[in-house]
Motif scaffolding. Structure first.
Motif, PDB file in Angstrom:
ATOM      1  N   THR A  12      53.673  -2.347 -15.146  1.00 53.84           N
ATOM      2  CA  THR A  12      54.196  -1.859 -16.417  1.00 53.84           C
ATOM      3  C   THR A  12      54.429  -0.351 -16.393  1.00 53.84           C
ATOM      4  O   THR A  12      55.254   0.156 -17.165  1.00 53.84           O
ATOM      5  N   TYR A  13      53.690   0.385 -15.559  1.00 51.61           N
ATOM      6  CA  TYR A  13      53.807   1.836 -15.504  1.00 51.61           C
ATOM      7  C   TYR A  13      53.670   2.414 -16.914  1.00 51.61           C
ATOM      8  O   TYR A  13      52.645   2.251 -17.538  1.00 51.61           O
ATOM      9  N   ARG A  14      54.717   3.033 -17.444  1.00 49.75           N
ATOM     10  CA  ARG A  14      54.663   3.583 -18.805  1.00 49.75           C
ATOM     11  C   ARG A  14      55.364   2.680 -19.813  1.00 49.75           C
ATOM     12  O   ARG A  14      55.503   3.057 -20.977  1.00 49.75           O
ATOM     13  N   GLN A  15      55.784   1.514 -19.400  1.00 49.40           N
ATOM     14  CA  GLN A  15      56.423   0.596 -20.326  1.00 49.40           C
ATOM     15  C   GLN A  15      55.386  -0.072 -21.216  1.00 49.40           C
ATOM     16  O   GLN A  15      54.241  -0.279 -20.816  1.00 49.40           O
ATOM     17  N   ARG A  16      55.801  -0.431 -22.403  1.00 51.20           N
ATOM     18  CA  ARG A  16      54.945  -1.139 -23.345  1.00 51.20           C
ATOM     19  C   ARG A  16      55.709  -2.350 -23.880  1.00 51.20           C
ATOM     20  O   ARG A  16      56.177  -2.355 -25.020  1.00 51.20           O
ATOM     21  N   PRO A  17      55.865  -3.386 -23.049  1.00 52.77           N
ATOM     22  CA  PRO A  17      56.620  -4.561 -23.498  1.00 52.77           C
ATOM     23  C   PRO A  17      55.890  -5.300 -24.615  1.00 52.77           C
ATOM     24  O   PRO A  17      54.669  -5.216 -24.749  1.00 52.77           O
ATOM     25  N   LYS A  18      56.655  -6.007 -25.426  1.00 51.83           N
ATOM     26  CA  LYS A  18      56.059  -6.838 -26.463  1.00 51.83           C
ATOM     27  C   LYS A  18      55.441  -8.058 -25.797  1.00 51.83           C
ATOM     28  O   LYS A  18      56.110  -8.804 -25.090  1.00 51.83           O
ATOM     29  N   ILE A  19      54.158  -8.256 -26.036  1.00 56.21           N
ATOM     30  CA  ILE A  19      53.414  -9.309 -25.351  1.00 56.21           C
ATOM     31  C   ILE A  19      53.184 -10.473 -26.304  1.00 56.21           C
ATOM     32  O   ILE A  19      52.659 -10.279 -27.403  1.00 56.21           O
ATOM     33  N   PRO A  20      53.575 -11.681 -25.913  1.00 52.94           N
ATOM     34  CA  PRO A  20      53.363 -12.840 -26.789  1.00 52.94           C
ATOM     35  C   PRO A  20      51.888 -13.205 -26.913  1.00 52.94           C
ATOM     36  O   PRO A  20      51.059 -12.826 -26.079  1.00 52.94           O
TER      37      PRO A  20
END
Length: 301
Positions: free
Chosen positions: A60-68
């Motif tokens: 993910t590094y600095r990403q913040r994906p929406k997690i189900p």
């Protein structure tokens, strides 16, 4: 010569993927083998009476994906981009804020703050473990754990941050000649590694020793990252067809290897009772320069 203005923006277009003809022209036997392998019948095992949902992410590094929503959240490494304790804590705070009752994390090649090699030895000292707040996160560093889900389902899990050596070297790496995977206990339900097994979702940068280990004792679910361009899933049956496909992938082709893939496919059609034993998940959220938006992969098992 054309001057570049300060307020100008330039977008580098992604390279065009090779056409079907180009793929066949460059490696005809490998192309045909992959096409044959995609036709194999997939016989999935029945779900248990008390299934759980597992959400898989990695890189993910600095990403913040929406997690189900799910019962278990797994992060398979590369929590940071610069390897600092500050960035690690920010990522851990984000993971702790997720509603999943069980959260399991391994480190990756970029997470240097968790792995500093002692000068002159091959032992590792852990500096970051005591310097950050983990909260309810289970951190596994070549360790196993048993977790109990809300429905009383107990799962045996093994996690490791290690990956084969690269140049330049990064954190948690080992020489290609070292087999470090014999420490994995038997009958693991979920295996979490940062490195992929060789020839599976790895662009041939995975670990052959890890591949041998899952052949010896297949996990129900194997979650990993590291191979940014190989996001996705794959079912493993551990049969002659899979063995032939691994061989042709490793060498890049060969007419005899293609014949063995065809033979294995015919055998698979005559053995529909052979069920898939493992699900492999490459959960890389970051796909590099041109493919950075991906969805977490949810598995029901």
């Amino acid at each position: 010569m054309t001057a570049l203005r300060n307020n100008s923006s330039y977008i580098i277009p992604p390279p065009a993927p090779p056409s079907t003809w180009q793929q066949f022209r460059d490696r005809p036997c490998l192309f045909l083998a992959r096409m044959l392998y995609s036709w194999r019948p997939i016989n999935l095992p029945l779900l248990p009476e008390n299934p759980v949902s597992i959400v898989c992410i990695s890189n993910t590094y600095r990403q913040r994906p929406k997690i189900p929503i799910g019962d278990i959240l797994i992060h398979a490494g590369d929590l940071t981009s610069n390897g600092s304790l500050t960035e690690l804590q920010i990522t851990l705070n984000w993971l702790q804020a997720q509603p999943h009752p069980i959260k399991i994390v391994v480190a990756g090649r970029s997470d240097r703050c968790l792995d500093i090699m002692k000068r002159g030895t091959r032992r590792w000292r852990i500096e970051g473990l005591e310097s950050v707040y983990w909260g309810d996160i289970i951190y596994l560093q070549h360790q196993h754990a048993v977790v109990t889900c809300w429905n009383e389902r107990r799962l045996r899990i093994y996690g490791s941050p290690y990956s084969p050596m690269t140049i330049p070297s990064s954190a948690f790496q080992y020489p290609d000649s070292d087999d470090i995977w014999d420490r994995i206990p038997d009958n693991v339900d979920i295996l979490i590694t940062h490195t992929p097994p060789y020839t599976h979702c790895d662009s041939l940068r995975g670990c052959p020793h890890l591949l041998n280990q899952i052949w010896r004792d297949p996990p129900h679910l194997h979650v990993f990252g590291c191979g940014l361009e190989n996001y996705g899933i794959e079912f493993l049956h551990y049969d002659a067809l899979q063995e032939a496909m691994e061989r042709i992938e490793a060498v890049g082709g060969g007419f005899f290897n293609l014949l063995m893939v065809f033979k294995g496919l015919v055998q698979a059609f005559f053995r529909p009772d052979i069920k898939a034993k493992s699900l492999l998940v490459n959960a890389c959220m970051n796909g590099g320069l041109w493919n950075t938006e991906r969805e977490p992969i949810t598995v029901i098992m």
